[in-house]
Write a protein that holds these residues in place. Structure first.
Motif, PDB file in Angstrom:
ATOM      1  N   VAL A   1       0.575   4.943  14.613  1.00  0.00           N
ATOM      2  CA  VAL A   1      -0.122   5.229  13.354  1.00  0.00           C
ATOM      3  C   VAL A   1       0.786   6.028  12.425  1.00  0.00           C
ATOM      4  CG1 VAL A   1      -2.091   6.393  12.295  1.00  0.00           C
ATOM      5  CG2 VAL A   1      -2.399   5.121  14.421  1.00  0.00           C
ATOM      6  N   LEU A   2       1.479   7.011  12.970  1.00  0.00           N
ATOM      7  CA  LEU A   2       2.381   7.822  12.143  1.00  0.00           C
ATOM      8  C   LEU A   2       3.542   6.989  11.622  1.00  0.00           C
ATOM      9  CD1 LEU A   2       2.481  11.178  14.155  1.00  0.00           C
ATOM     10  CD2 LEU A   2       1.198  10.647  12.080  1.00  0.00           C
ATOM     11  N   ASN A   3       4.057   6.097  12.440  1.00  0.00           N
ATOM     12  CA  ASN A   3       5.139   5.215  11.982  1.00  0.00           C
ATOM     13  C   ASN A   3       4.654   4.314  10.853  1.00  0.00           C
ATOM     14  OD1 ASN A   3       7.059   6.218  13.753  1.00  0.00           O
ATOM     15  ND2 ASN A   3       6.598   4.714  15.344  1.00  0.00           N
ATOM     16  N   LEU A   4       3.431   3.802  10.985  1.00  0.00           N
ATOM     17  CA  LEU A   4       2.868   2.966   9.926  1.00  0.00           C
ATOM     18  C   LEU A   4       2.680   3.767   8.648  1.00  0.00           C
ATOM     19  CD1 LEU A   4       1.610   0.306   8.961  1.00  0.00           C
ATOM     20  CD2 LEU A   4      -0.576   1.095   9.917  1.00  0.00           C
ATOM     21  N   LEU A   5       2.176   4.988   8.784  1.00  0.00           N
ATOM     22  CA  LEU A   5       1.991   5.849   7.615  1.00  0.00           C
ATOM     23  C   LEU A   5       3.309   6.043   6.873  1.00  0.00           C
ATOM     24  CD1 LEU A   5       0.067   7.851   6.033  1.00  0.00           C
ATOM     25  CD2 LEU A   5       1.000   9.625   7.520  1.00  0.00           C
ATOM     26  N   LYS A   6       4.364   6.334   7.598  1.00  0.00           N
ATOM     27  CA  LYS A   6       5.662   6.566   6.965  1.00  0.00           C
ATOM     28  C   LYS A   6       6.179   5.292   6.284  1.00  0.00           C
ATOM     29  CE  LYS A   6       7.209   8.531  10.807  1.00  0.00           C
ATOM     30  NZ  LYS A   6       8.109   9.189  11.790  1.00  0.00           N
ATOM     31  N   GLN A   7       5.906   4.143   6.884  1.00  0.00           N
ATOM     32  CA  GLN A   7       6.325   2.880   6.261  1.00  0.00           C
ATOM     33  C   GLN A   7       5.560   2.612   4.970  1.00  0.00           C
ATOM     34  OE1 GLN A   7       5.534   0.358   9.685  1.00  0.00           O
ATOM     35  NE2 GLN A   7       7.716   0.060  10.049  1.00  0.00           N
ATOM     36  N   LEU A   8       4.268   2.914   4.984  1.00  0.00           N
ATOM     37  CA  LEU A   8       3.451   2.644   3.797  1.00  0.00           C
ATOM     38  C   LEU A   8       3.735   3.627   2.666  1.00  0.00           C
ATOM     39  CD1 LEU A   8      -0.017   1.632   5.303  1.00  0.00           C
ATOM     40  CD2 LEU A   8       1.990   0.229   4.799  1.00  0.00           C
ATOM     41  N   LEU A   9       4.305   4.780   2.991  1.00  0.00           N
ATOM     42  CA  LEU A   9       4.707   5.711   1.934  1.00  0.00           C
ATOM     43  C   LEU A   9       5.843   5.147   1.083  1.00  0.00           C
ATOM     44  CD1 LEU A   9       4.508   9.120   3.834  1.00  0.00           C
ATOM     45  CD2 LEU A   9       3.208   8.497   1.781  1.00  0.00           C
ATOM     46  N   GLU A  10       6.427   4.030   1.540  1.00  0.00           N
ATOM     47  CA  GLU A  10       7.476   3.350   0.782  1.00  0.00           C
ATOM     48  C   GLU A  10       6.905   2.281  -0.148  1.00  0.00           C
ATOM     49  OE1 GLU A  10      10.546   4.225   0.914  1.00  0.00           O
ATOM     50  OE2 GLU A  10      10.648   5.478   2.705  1.00  0.00           O
ATOM     51  N   TRP A  11       5.591   2.188  -0.210  1.00  0.00           N
ATOM     52  CA  TRP A  11       4.965   1.211  -1.117  1.00  0.00           C
ATOM     53  C   TRP A  11       5.355   1.495  -2.569  1.00  0.00           C
ATOM     54  CZ3 TRP A  11      -0.902  -0.036   0.014  1.00  0.00           C
ATOM     55  CH2 TRP A  11      -0.973  -0.950   1.082  1.00  0.00           C
ATOM     56  N   PRO A  12       5.246   0.495  -3.446  1.00  0.00           N
ATOM     57  CA  PRO A  12       5.481   0.737  -4.881  1.00  0.00           C
ATOM     58  C   PRO A  12       4.591   1.879  -5.371  1.00  0.00           C
ATOM     59  CG  PRO A  12       5.286  -1.615  -4.441  1.00  0.00           C
ATOM     60  CD  PRO A  12       4.920  -0.924  -3.167  1.00  0.00           C
ATOM     61  N   PRO A  13       5.082   2.704  -6.285  1.00  0.00           N
ATOM     62  CA  PRO A  13       4.354   3.916  -6.699  1.00  0.00           C
ATOM     63  C   PRO A  13       2.960   3.666  -7.245  1.00  0.00           C
ATOM     64  CG  PRO A  13       6.228   3.461  -8.153  1.00  0.00           C
ATOM     65  CD  PRO A  13       6.381   2.579  -6.968  1.00  0.00           C
ATOM     66  N   GLU A  14       2.722   2.496  -7.839  1.00  0.00           N
ATOM     67  CA  GLU A  14       1.396   2.242  -8.402  1.00  0.00           C
ATOM     68  C   GLU A  14       0.355   1.931  -7.320  1.00  0.00           C
ATOM     69  OE1 GLU A  14       3.678  -1.714  -8.956  1.00  0.00           O
ATOM     70  OE2 GLU A  14       4.091   0.434  -8.795  1.00  0.00           O
ATOM     71  N   PHE A  15       0.812   1.739  -6.070  1.00  0.00           N
ATOM     72  CA  PHE A  15      -0.113   1.425  -4.981  1.00  0.00           C
ATOM     73  C   PHE A  15      -0.185   2.522  -3.917  1.00  0.00           C
ATOM     74  CE2 PHE A  15       1.313  -2.794  -6.505  1.00  0.00           C
ATOM     75  CZ  PHE A  15       0.084  -3.349  -6.826  1.00  0.00           C
ATOM     76  N   VAL A  16       0.631   3.531  -4.020  1.00  0.00           N
ATOM     77  CA  VAL A  16       0.824   4.432  -2.884  1.00  0.00           C
ATOM     78  C   VAL A  16      -0.199   5.555  -2.791  1.00  0.00           C
ATOM     79  CG1 VAL A  16       2.351   6.165  -3.948  1.00  0.00           C
ATOM     80  CG2 VAL A  16       2.695   5.495  -1.549  1.00  0.00           C
ATOM     81  N   PHE A  17      -1.021   5.781  -3.826  1.00  0.00           N
ATOM     82  CA  PHE A  17      -1.832   7.005  -3.794  1.00  0.00           C
ATOM     83  C   PHE A  17      -2.855   7.082  -2.659  1.00  0.00           C
ATOM     84  CE2 PHE A  17      -4.078   4.444  -7.062  1.00  0.00           C
ATOM     85  CZ  PHE A  17      -5.404   4.536  -6.645  1.00  0.00           C
TER      86      PHE A  17
END
Length: 243
Positions: free
Chosen positions: A117-133
């Motif tokens: 879960v933590l690895n997935l969280l860190k990967q998703l923090l790399e999403w484009p800025p308009e989708f990351v919130f």
């Protein structure tokens, strides 16, 4: 005592209320996510008057309250949007529905620091800025837990995390991402690894807070800025008193 966040339809507005100071181990009613809305706070035009209530610098402030279902619904909506886009970078991770559901554990009262879960969280923090919130929002919830705090804020991972968070505080970043990032930094003070990480970058954080103080901030950003500053001051106050 601050009033509860307003309920407005079926959406929630991050930062739609006012937090209260709490001890590091105490859950506080916090307005961060609002009641039932999920909407970037930068769309709110009102500007708050300067605060007139002062708290003693004894306890850390923490943003605890969350509408977890609204966060996950927004995250699933963005996942579908990214899945349908044709210009998304191959490096962007598009999670499955099961993976998205697993992220919901970060918002539970006693979440487990599952490595996947933590690895997935860190990967998703790399999403484009308009989708990351929504991901930033889940990070804000997760760092309240001691195991997750240590996993995200300690060692090399902590240095990577603070570098990533700095990118969301840039002047060209959205108000929503700036606010969420400040609230992640505020909640990092819940446990020692996060506190040490924030204090090790205090000069940069102070410079950002100073820049933000010269802009016309909406109410939720003022709350975020004040409480990040308050936690840094509290940390130094406690060190002075107890060392």
């Amino acid at each position: 005592m601050p009033s509860a966040p307003p309920i407005r339809g079926a959406r929630y507005v991050p930062g739609s209320g006012t937090p209260v100071p709490v001890a590091p181990v105490t859950n506080a009613g916090d307005p961060f996510t609002g009641a039932n809305r999920y909407k970037p706070s930068g769309s709110t035009p009102d500007v708050a008057s300067p605060a007139v209530t002062f708290f003693p610098l004894n306890d850390y402030v923490r943003f605890d309250q969350a509408n977890l279902k609204a966060i996950l619904d927004k995250l699933k909506q963005f996942t579908e949007t990214l899945r349908e886009k044709t210009d998304v970078s191959p490096s962007i991770v598009i999670p499955s529905e099961a993976q998205l559901d697993s992220l919901g554990t970060l918002g539970e009262p006693s979440p487990k620091a599952a490595e996947d879960v933590l690895n997935l969280l860190k990967q998703l923090l790399e999403w484009p800025p308009e989708f990351v919130f929504p991901i930033l929002d889940l990070t804000r919830l997760g760092v309240r837990n001691v195991q997750i705090n240590e996993a995200l804020c300690g060692g090399r991972t902590g240095r990577q995390m603070i570098s990533l968070l700095r990118s969301f505080l840039n002047a060209d970043s959205s108000v929503n991402n700036q606010m969420l990032t400040l609230r992640i930094l505020t909640n990092m003070f819940s446990h020692e690894p996060g506190e040490e990480l924030v204090l090790s970058h205090k000069e940069y954080i102070f410079s950002i807070l100073d820049e933000l103080s010269h802009t016309k901030l909406i109410k939720s950003m003022q709350v975020s800025e004040y409480n990040q500053q308050s936690n840094v001051d509290t940390s130094y106050s406690n060190q002075y008193v107890f060392t």
